[in-house]
Motif scaffolding. Structure first.
Motif, short mmCIF file in Angstrom:
data_model
loop_
_atom_site.label_atom_id
_atom_site.label_comp_id
_atom_site.label_asym_id
_atom_site.label_seq_id
_atom_site.Cartn_x
_atom_site.Cartn_y
_atom_site.Cartn_z
N GLU A 9 0.85 -1.19 0.00
CA GLU A 9 0.00 0.00 0.00
C GLU A 9 0.89 1.24 0.00
OE1 GLU A 9 -3.19 -0.05 -0.19
OE2 GLU A 9 -3.86 -2.00 0.58
N ARG A 10 0.40 2.28 -0.68
CA ARG A 10 1.17 3.53 -0.70
C ARG A 10 0.25 4.71 -0.39
NH1 ARG A 10 5.08 4.28 -5.70
NH2 ARG A 10 3.12 4.60 -6.77
N PRO A 11 -0.02 4.95 0.91
CA PRO A 11 -0.96 6.01 1.28
C PRO A 11 -0.41 7.39 0.95
CG PRO A 11 0.16 5.14 3.22
CD PRO A 11 0.57 4.27 2.08
N ALA A 12 -1.37 8.34 0.73
CA ALA A 12 -0.98 9.70 0.37
C ALA A 12 -0.94 10.63 1.58
CB ALA A 12 -1.96 10.26 -0.66
N THR A 13 -1.56 10.22 2.68
CA THR A 13 -1.60 11.09 3.86
C THR A 13 -1.15 10.33 5.11
OG1 THR A 13 -3.85 10.56 4.51
CG2 THR A 13 -3.59 12.32 2.88
N SER A 49 -4.09 4.83 9.73
CA SER A 49 -5.33 4.05 9.73
C SER A 49 -5.12 2.67 9.11
CB SER A 49 -6.37 4.90 9.00
OG SER A 49 -7.26 4.17 8.39
N LEU A 50 -4.36 2.60 8.02
CA LEU A 50 -4.04 1.29 7.41
C LEU A 50 -3.32 0.39 8.41
CD1 LEU A 50 -2.74 2.21 3.84
CD2 LEU A 50 -4.51 0.52 4.35
N ALA A 51 -2.37 0.98 9.13
CA ALA A 51 -1.58 0.19 10.08
C ALA A 51 -2.44 -0.37 11.21
CB ALA A 51 -0.45 1.05 10.66
N SER A 52 -3.48 0.37 11.57
CA SER A 52 -4.33 -0.13 12.66
C SER A 52 -5.35 -1.15 12.16
CB SER A 52 -5.04 1.03 13.36
OG SER A 52 -6.06 1.52 12.54
N GLU A 53 -5.70 -1.05 10.87
CA GLU A 53 -6.73 -1.96 10.32
C GLU A 53 -6.15 -3.31 9.89
OE1 GLU A 53 -8.10 0.27 7.01
OE2 GLU A 53 -9.09 1.77 8.27
N ARG A 54 -4.93 -3.29 9.38
CA ARG A 54 -4.37 -4.51 8.79
C ARG A 54 -3.56 -5.29 9.82
NH1 ARG A 54 -3.84 -3.64 3.12
NH2 ARG A 54 -5.67 -2.43 2.54
N PRO A 55 -3.88 -6.53 10.04
CA PRO A 55 -3.03 -7.31 10.95
C PRO A 55 -1.66 -7.55 10.33
CG PRO A 55 -4.76 -8.68 9.97
CD PRO A 55 -5.00 -7.28 9.49
N ASN A 56 -0.64 -7.56 11.17
CA ASN A 56 0.73 -7.85 10.72
C ASN A 56 1.19 -6.93 9.59
OD1 ASN A 56 3.18 -9.13 10.68
ND2 ASN A 56 2.50 -10.87 9.47
N ALA A 57 0.93 -5.63 9.76
CA ALA A 57 1.39 -4.64 8.77
C ALA A 57 2.68 -4.00 9.27
CB ALA A 57 0.32 -3.57 8.57
#
Ligand code: SF4
Length: 323
Positions: free
Chosen positions: A7-11, A17-25
């Motif tokens: 994933e390549r977030p822009a903000t 938020s991605l880090a909190s939603e995805r397990p083992n990120a």
């Protein structure tokens, strides 16, 4: 290497938020440590969150007279920054003592804070390692432990923190700034950022799950001679056996003030304020070394680090007080 989602977030908010939603990120920026760990399957993240496009690559003065360094500032750029060279020379010197030019061009401030131990057994998935696989044992205790810790270790893990930058940040009393998925921010003193191994060597920092490092703040500069002395097996591209980050002020012929932090000795940068007081009150490096090394314990092959620490500190104090 195991398959993962990229994933390549822009903000910053999207990244947290991605880090909190995805397990083992895991966050990735320079990748100078993480990619090696993934190739060896020491780390097997399910999701990589590439933070390189986030606006965290700036260096700015703070209203208090310090410096705020964005998490994505590359090690080479930080070492070359005019204010770092002028006011925080111990940091510039520590950065330049680390890795190689190519690695410093890629490695980031946050990544350097989080780089993992270079314990041989941690990287060897055929060997027991409590840090890699909690409860499996520690191959370094009773094994080849020449590079391992003599301070703050436990019966679970005797690994050291490999960073040079972190040692200088400890001497400078830096603060690590973070943001969580709910937008909450924290300012963590560097003294509380890295942990000792205890019974949970797999937990290396005080970061909470999903928390993103946004910056490192340096307080106002402290006057004195800035020294980073690194003792290693070869002159470049090697980790410290013992290192000392020092800012030593003079009062005439005497030591007037001292900041001393040590690398290569423990699971975190090692700083003992009573050692600094001992150096100021006695002027003797040996008195400071006794305080630094209180409770030191070698494991055989690394016994040499104890006298090496004394000698390295003596050389640093001699450099700082030379007329
Ligand atoms: Fe693993 Fe720590 Fe033991 Fe190394 S010292 S093998 S990292 S538990």
């Amino acid at each position: 290497m195991k398959a993962f989602t990229y994933e390549r977030p822009a903000t910053i908010a999207q990244a947290a938020s991605l880090a909190s939603e995805r397990p083992n990120a895991r966050f990735i920026a320079g990748g100078t440590n993480l990619l090696d760990l993934m190739k060896l399957q020491v780390e097997t993240p399910a999701t990589l969150i590439d933070v390189n496009r986030l606006p965290l690559a700036g260096i700015e003065d703070t209203p208090e007279g310090g410096l705020r360094v964005g998490a994505l500032v590359r090690n080479a750029d930080l070492a070359a920054h005019p204010r770092v060279r002028r006011d925080y020379a111990v940091l510039a010197k520590a950065l330049l003592a680390g890795a190689s030019g190519q690695l410093r061009n890629k490695a980031t401030t946050a990544g350097n804070l989080l780089q993992r131990t270079r314990c041989f057994y941690f990287y060897d998935t055929t060997k027991p390692c409590n840090k890699r696989e909690p409860g499996s044992g520690c191959a370094a205790i009773g094994g080849f432990n020449r590079i391992h810790a003599v301070l703050g270790a436990s019966e679970s893990c005797i690994a050291t923190n490999p960073s040079d930058m972190n040692v200088a940040l400890r001497a400078l009393d830096a603060t690590v700034e973070t943001v969580a998925a709910d937008g909450a921010t924290r300012a963590i003193p560097i003294a509380e950022f890295h942990r000792l191994p205890g019974d949970t060597p797999e937990v290396e920092t005080s970061l909470r799950p999903g928390e993103l490092i946004t910056a490192v703040t340096l307080p106002r500069p402290v006057p004195g001679t800035h020294i980073y002395r690194k003792v290693r097996d070869r002159a470049s591209y090697a980790f410290a056996l013992v290192s000392v980050a020092a800012v030593i002020g003079r009062d005439g012929d005497r030591v007037g003030s001292a900041r001393l932090a040590f690398g290569g000795l423990a699971h975190k940068p090692w700083r003992v304020e009573t050692a600094e007081q001992a150096l100021v009150s006695t002027g003797r490096a040996e008195a400071a070394a006794e305080a630094v090394l209180a409770g030191a314990r070698g494991r055989g092959a690394n016994d040499f680090k104890i006298p090496l620490t004394r000698r390295t500190l003596r050389a640093v104090v001699a450099d700082a007080t030379r007329a």
